[in-house]
Design a protein around this motif. Structure first.
Motif, short mmCIF file in Angstrom:
data_model
loop_
_atom_site.label_atom_id
_atom_site.label_comp_id
_atom_site.label_asym_id
_atom_site.label_seq_id
_atom_site.Cartn_x
_atom_site.Cartn_y
_atom_site.Cartn_z
N GLU A 45 3.66 1.69 -8.25
CA GLU A 45 4.44 2.42 -7.24
C GLU A 45 3.56 2.91 -6.10
O GLU A 45 3.97 2.95 -4.94
CB GLU A 45 5.15 3.61 -7.90
N LYS A 46 2.33 3.28 -6.41
CA LYS A 46 1.41 3.81 -5.40
C LYS A 46 0.89 2.73 -4.45
O LYS A 46 0.44 3.04 -3.35
CB LYS A 46 0.22 4.49 -6.09
N GLU A 47 0.93 1.47 -4.88
CA GLU A 47 0.40 0.39 -4.04
C GLU A 47 1.09 0.33 -2.69
O GLU A 47 0.49 -0.01 -1.67
CB GLU A 47 0.54 -0.96 -4.76
N GLY A 48 2.38 0.67 -2.67
CA GLY A 48 3.12 0.60 -1.41
C GLY A 48 3.06 1.86 -0.58
O GLY A 48 3.67 1.95 0.48
N ALA A 49 2.29 2.86 -1.05
CA ALA A 49 2.20 4.14 -0.34
C ALA A 49 1.21 4.06 0.82
O ALA A 49 0.44 3.10 0.95
CB ALA A 49 1.78 5.23 -1.31
N GLU A 50 1.23 5.09 1.68
CA GLU A 50 0.27 5.17 2.77
C GLU A 50 -1.13 5.42 2.20
O GLU A 50 -1.28 5.92 1.09
CB GLU A 50 0.66 6.30 3.72
N GLU A 51 -2.15 5.10 3.00
CA GLU A 51 -3.52 5.20 2.53
C GLU A 51 -3.87 6.63 2.07
O GLU A 51 -4.61 6.82 1.11
CB GLU A 51 -4.50 4.75 3.63
N ALA A 52 -3.32 7.61 2.77
CA ALA A 52 -3.63 9.01 2.44
C ALA A 52 -3.12 9.38 1.06
O ALA A 52 -3.63 10.31 0.43
CB ALA A 52 -3.02 9.94 3.49
N ASP A 53 -2.10 8.67 0.56
CA ASP A 53 -1.53 8.97 -0.75
C ASP A 53 -2.16 8.15 -1.87
O ASP A 53 -1.71 8.21 -3.02
CB ASP A 53 -0.02 8.71 -0.73
N LYS A 54 -3.19 7.37 -1.52
CA LYS A 54 -3.82 6.49 -2.52
C LYS A 54 -5.17 7.02 -3.00
O LYS A 54 -5.92 6.29 -3.65
CB LYS A 54 -4.00 5.09 -1.95
N VAL A 55 -5.49 8.27 -2.68
CA VAL A 55 -6.80 8.83 -3.01
C VAL A 55 -7.09 8.70 -4.50
O VAL A 55 -8.15 8.21 -4.91
CB VAL A 55 -6.88 10.31 -2.58
N PHE A 56 -6.16 9.12 -5.33
CA PHE A 56 -6.40 9.14 -6.77
C PHE A 56 -6.18 7.76 -7.39
O PHE A 56 -6.73 7.46 -8.46
CB PHE A 56 -5.53 10.20 -7.44
N LEU A 57 -5.38 6.94 -6.73
CA LEU A 57 -5.24 5.56 -7.19
C LEU A 57 -6.57 4.82 -7.06
O LEU A 57 -7.00 4.12 -7.98
CB LEU A 57 -4.15 4.85 -6.38
N LYS A 58 -7.24 5.03 -5.93
CA LYS A 58 -8.54 4.38 -5.71
C LYS A 58 -9.57 4.90 -6.71
O LYS A 58 -10.39 4.14 -7.24
CB LYS A 58 -9.01 4.63 -4.28
N GLN A 59 -9.52 6.22 -6.99
CA GLN A 59 -10.46 6.80 -7.94
C GLN A 59 -10.25 6.23 -9.34
O GLN A 59 -11.20 6.11 -10.12
CB GLN A 59 -10.29 8.34 -7.97
#
Length: 729
Positions: free
Chosen positions: A700-714
């Motif tokens: 679900e987070k893959e389609g979010a804006e970059e600012a909302d992917k902080v914890f996904l990237k972590q």
């Protein structure tokens, strides 16, 4: 002088005269109720200790801080005790703060008291009406200004009542203070009170409002989520109205309701809601318990144990809400738990455990004693090996070795409990024999030292004198008092009448038993289903408008958001109590379920609130590094995972927990932001989150804006491992 009915405005001269009148207050030092019996047969309610300070001192300290200059204290029951206490206290010597007492032994209600005060001609302007069992830290400036401004425009605006938001339980239909659920109708434009009912028939599922309420109102707000603080700003007419109508006895049931239905005289009552300030009245043992906890948790600041506001002894605040006065002798092996107050000069023996309790001054507590959720007043002796849970123990009581006080017990003054004796739940024990008949009116607790109560045999013999010789000389009732509370005990066991047991459960300092709570919850669910089928379900508080079919308008979005905040705080308080009192998960689930019903929330809301409470506890537990914080989280989650898992029946709820954790890391608990993935891994290892929940969240987070992917990237490495690792890993 009392302003005449029908006057439309006050002259400038009168206005200036009014401005010169010092702010006055009438303090009723009598409850005119029986809810604190048998204790109040020996001491007036306002002199009972509340966290080791007499109730009336909190009320007077607030009145002084709020700018009141002259207080008239009305005394009836045990009036000599009240006047003697005030005379010997600091209150009679305070600058710019005058106290005068008015005594009567013939008044049987608040209405009688106010009629007597009217005859004294001592009130010269607007005044504060309050009872001596009320605690507050609110400012009076705004409510006084509102009252005076309304008076200038409408001389019939005679009273302003202070109210505060408070959700009742849908199970017991009572507030956190143990008072009945209160229904109020208020004009949202003017704050005029239109309807007041604290004795609603919940079996009917409906309440009836007069059509005239809506006749000239664009909307009316109906509330069941307000608490009456019993602080009133009154105009002098209020006293004359009591004098004109002798049917006015009870302040709310008779006077307020009487004015609301009187369409001839046209007098009006308004409300003033407080938000961040505190105000509450001690109506019963449950509210005594609740308000004591509020004081210890500092909601009543500056009226807290470590702040000297009435010459009280200096008490030191320590971590986790522990307060210790000087001069305490405590064994090194004794454990004083959180949210506990210990008074000056008390001694605590070896291996004794005390938590969530108040211990008064000069108490002697032996070894291997367990005290949980209790209120031990002054000069109490508790011998070795005793167990006390959720009880009130008055001054001078002696509890002999090995005795047990079960939840809800009240021991009145100087009672002696015998060795190994078990006092059953909700029992009351007194040196005064239980009256053989009850007063016909529930408001009549006007028991003075010499009148207005039936003759009650009393006991003045201490336990150390109870030899065989002396026992043979005792009367039959006195011999019964010796035998009723065990070997070496002294006291009469008061019986609970048929039908009164439910009332004891509702008003006790003890929590409602788990089996009873489960029974009530099931009954409430059944009632809700039946009401929904019949169409009799009462809506939540909100506005009733002629042109609206729904209360869920945009105007109520803020209320819904506020509801969740209140719900989250209630869940957190429940969880912390479970942590500190070692309450089992099943009992916590029952309490959270009752809150869920009360606030109309879902499993997702419960899971989010519990997870928030757990992470907050982890972050508030002392730590010096990120590793320590992970260990704290591991301990909390490991201990309470069964509780959290109960509210995660599907992947959707699990995903919501991850989203809640993201929100916390960005806002209220940023210290977790750097170790987000470690906590996520912990939740997976503890089988709280399934692999599919984490992968679905990532998708679900893959389609979010970059600012909302902080914890996904972590979490990228952990997620990749979940995808590629075989099942056995």
């Amino acid at each position: 002088m009392v302003q005449k009915k029908g006057a439309t405005r006050v002259s400038e001269d009168a206005e200036e005269e009014l401005a010169r009148v010092p702010l006055q207050a009438i303090l009723l030092a009598d409850s005119f109720a029986q809810k604190f019996r048998p204790i109040t047969l020996e001491r007036p309610k306002v002199l009972l200790p509340l966290v080791n300070i007499p109730m009336i001192d909190y009320t007077l300290a607030w009145l002084e801080s709020a700018g009141v200059e002259e207080v008239f204290v009305f005394c009836c029951a045990h009036s000599r005790q009240v006047t003697d206490y005030l005379t010997n206290s600091k209150w009679f010597s305070q600058p710019n703060f005058s106290i005068k007492t008015i005594e009567s032994h013939n008044c049987v209600s608040a209405g009688d008291a106010l009629r007597l005060i009217y005859e004294q001609h001592v009130i010269h302007g607007d005044f504060v009406l309050i009872s001596g069992d009320t605690l507050s830290n609110m400012s009076l400036t705004q409510v006084l200004e509102e009252h005076k401004e309304r008076r200038k425009k409408d001389s019939n605006a005679v009273m302003t009542m202070v109210i505060k938001k408070s959700k009742p339980s849908p199970l017991t239909h009572q507030s956190r203070l143990g008072t009945d659920e209160l229904f109020m109708a208020i004009d949202p434009d003017t704050n005029q009170l239109l309807y007041y009912e604290d004795k609603a028939d919940h079996l009917k599922g409906t309440i009836s409002l007069d059509n005239l309420l809506l006749a000239d109102k664009s909307s009316v707000s109906l509330h069941n989520d307000k608490q009456d603080c019993y602080i009133d700003i009154c105009s002098p007419e209020v006293l004359s109205l009591f004098t004109d109508n002798f049917d006015y006895q009870h302040l709310r049931r008779h006077f307020v309701k009487g004015l609301l239905v009187d369409d001839i005289m046209g007098y009006k009552i308004f409300t003033h809601e407080i938000y961040s300030s505190y105000a509450a009245r001690i109506d019963n043992f449950r509210s005594y318990d609740t308000i004591s906890k509020d004081i210890i948790q500092r909601w009543t600041y500056p009226f807290v144990p470590d702040v000297q506001f009435i010459g009280n002894s200096s008490t030191k605040l320590e971590r986790l809400g522990m307060y210790r006065a000087p001069g305490i002798e405590q064994s090194r092996s004794a454990q004083i738990g959180p949210f506990t107050v210990v008074g000056n000069g008390s001694t605590i023996g070896n291996n004794t455990k005390i938590s969530n309790s108040v211990v008064g001054e000069g108490c002697n507590i032996g070894s291997k004693v367990s005290i949980e959720g209790c209120y031990i007043w002054h000069n109490v002796t508790i011998e070795d090996g005793c167990t006390l849970k959720h009880a009130i123990v008055c001054d001078g009581v002696i509890i002999k070795s090995g005795a047990v006080l079960e939840p809800g017990v009240v021991l009145s003054f100087k009672v002696v409990i015998g060795q190994q004796f078990v006092v059953p739940s909700y029992s009351k024990v007194s040196l005064l024999q239980q009256p053989t008949k009850q007063d016909s009116d529930e408001e009549l607790e006007y028991a003075d030292d010499s009148s207005a109560v039936v003759e009650i045999p009393s006991f003045n013999i201490t336990s150390d004198k109870l030899s065989g010789e002396l026992t043979s000389e005792l009367s039959e009732p006195q011999r019964r008092a010796v035998s009723e509370v065990g070997s070496g005990g002294v006291g009469y066991m008061w019986s609970v009448g048929e039908g009164d047991y439910e009332e004891e459960l509702r008003h006790s300092v003890a929590p409602i038993p788990a089996d009873k709570l489960a029974e009530v919850i099931q009954a409430a669910i059944d009632d809700m289903e039946m009401s929904a089928q019949d169409g009799n379900l009462l809506p939540p508080s909100g506005e009733l408008q002629a042109d609206s079919n729904s209360i869920y308008s945009e105007d109520n979005i803020d209320d819904i958001r506020d509801d969740y905040i209140y719900f989250e705080k209630e869940v957190e308080a429940t969880f912390l109590r479970a942590v500190h009192e070692n309450i089992k998960e099943d009992h916590v689930i029952l309490e959270v379920n009752s809150l869920r019903l009360s606030y109309n929330k879902t499993s997702v809301d419960c899971a989010g609130a519990l997870f928030y409470s757990m992470m907050k506890l982890a972050i508030e537990t002392p730590h010096s590094s990120a590793g320590d914080l992970i260990n704290n989280a591991t301990n909390v989650i490991g201990t309470w995972k069964k509780l959290l898992k109960y509210y995660l029946p599907s992947l959707d709820e699990e995903i919501e927990v991850i989203l809640k954790f993201e929100e916390m890391c960005l806002e209220s608990a940023r210290e977790f932001s750097s170790i987000f993935v470690q906590v996520l891994h912990l939740l997976y290892d503890e089988e709280i989150l399934q692999e599919d929940a984490i992968l679905n969240w990532a998708s679900e987070k893959e389609g979010a804006e970059e600012a909302d992917k902080v914890f996904l990237k972590q979490s990228k490495g952990f997620i990749q491992w979940l995808i590629e690792a075989p099942e056995e890993d």
